[in-house]
Design a protein around this motif. Structure first.
Motif, PDB file in Angstrom:
ATOM      1  N   THR A 125     -12.473  32.647   9.788  1.00  0.00           N
ATOM      2  CA  THR A 125     -12.498  34.101   9.664  1.00  0.00           C
ATOM      3  C   THR A 125     -13.473  34.629  10.715  1.00  0.00           C
ATOM      4  OG1 THR A 125     -14.346  34.175   8.105  1.00  0.00           O
ATOM      5  CG2 THR A 125     -12.142  33.917   7.151  1.00  0.00           C
ATOM      6  N   LEU A 141     -15.257  33.552   1.965  1.00  0.00           N
ATOM      7  CA  LEU A 141     -14.098  34.269   2.503  1.00  0.00           C
ATOM      8  C   LEU A 141     -14.261  35.786   2.453  1.00  0.00           C
ATOM      9  CD1 LEU A 141     -11.311  32.039   0.921  1.00  0.00           C
ATOM     10  CD2 LEU A 141     -12.316  31.873   3.217  1.00  0.00           C
ATOM     11  N   ILE A 164      -6.983  34.352   4.310  1.00  0.00           N
ATOM     12  CA  ILE A 164      -7.128  33.370   5.386  1.00  0.00           C
ATOM     13  C   ILE A 164      -5.873  32.508   5.443  1.00  0.00           C
ATOM     14  CG2 ILE A 164      -8.307  31.695   3.908  1.00  0.00           C
ATOM     15  CD1 ILE A 164      -9.992  30.890   6.394  1.00  0.00           C
TER      16      ILE A 164
END
Length: 99
Positions: free
Chosen positions: A87, A48, A73
């Motif tokens: 993403t 992430l 997210i």
């Protein structure tokens, strides 16, 4: 349509989950109070780009948040126990309730 969506409680979503990215898996725990994340958070951070520390339910999914309470997210609810998101650098991650 938004008025038909129901906001799940943190208690309903709390528990053991798995974050999947292709064939890799990170074990995460969504804690009811105070909406903290536990488990292999470092694994999720690699994908992430930021360390998820808290989470929030939304009518259509779950937000994973960083230390500044900014959204990293948003995972959209696909079906019971399964959420998907992406993403700029990751085409898809899937959060599934652990068996």
């Amino acid at each position: 349509m938004a008025s038909s969506l129901v906001l799940p409680t943190t208690a309903q979503l709390a528990g053991h989950w798995q974050l999947h990215q292709q064939d890799q898996v990170c074990a995460l725990d969504l804690l009811d109070q105070p909406n903290a994340l536990a488990g292999d958070v470092a694994c999720a951070e690699q994908w992430l780009g930021d360390k998820p520390l808290t989470w929030l339910p939304t009518p259509d999914g779950i937000w994973l948040m960083n230390a500044q309470d900014s959204g990293i997210i948003h995972l959209n609810r696909e079906k019971g126990g399964e959420y998907k998101g992406h993403t700029a650098s990751i085409p898809e991650v899937v959060l599934q309730r652990a068996p």
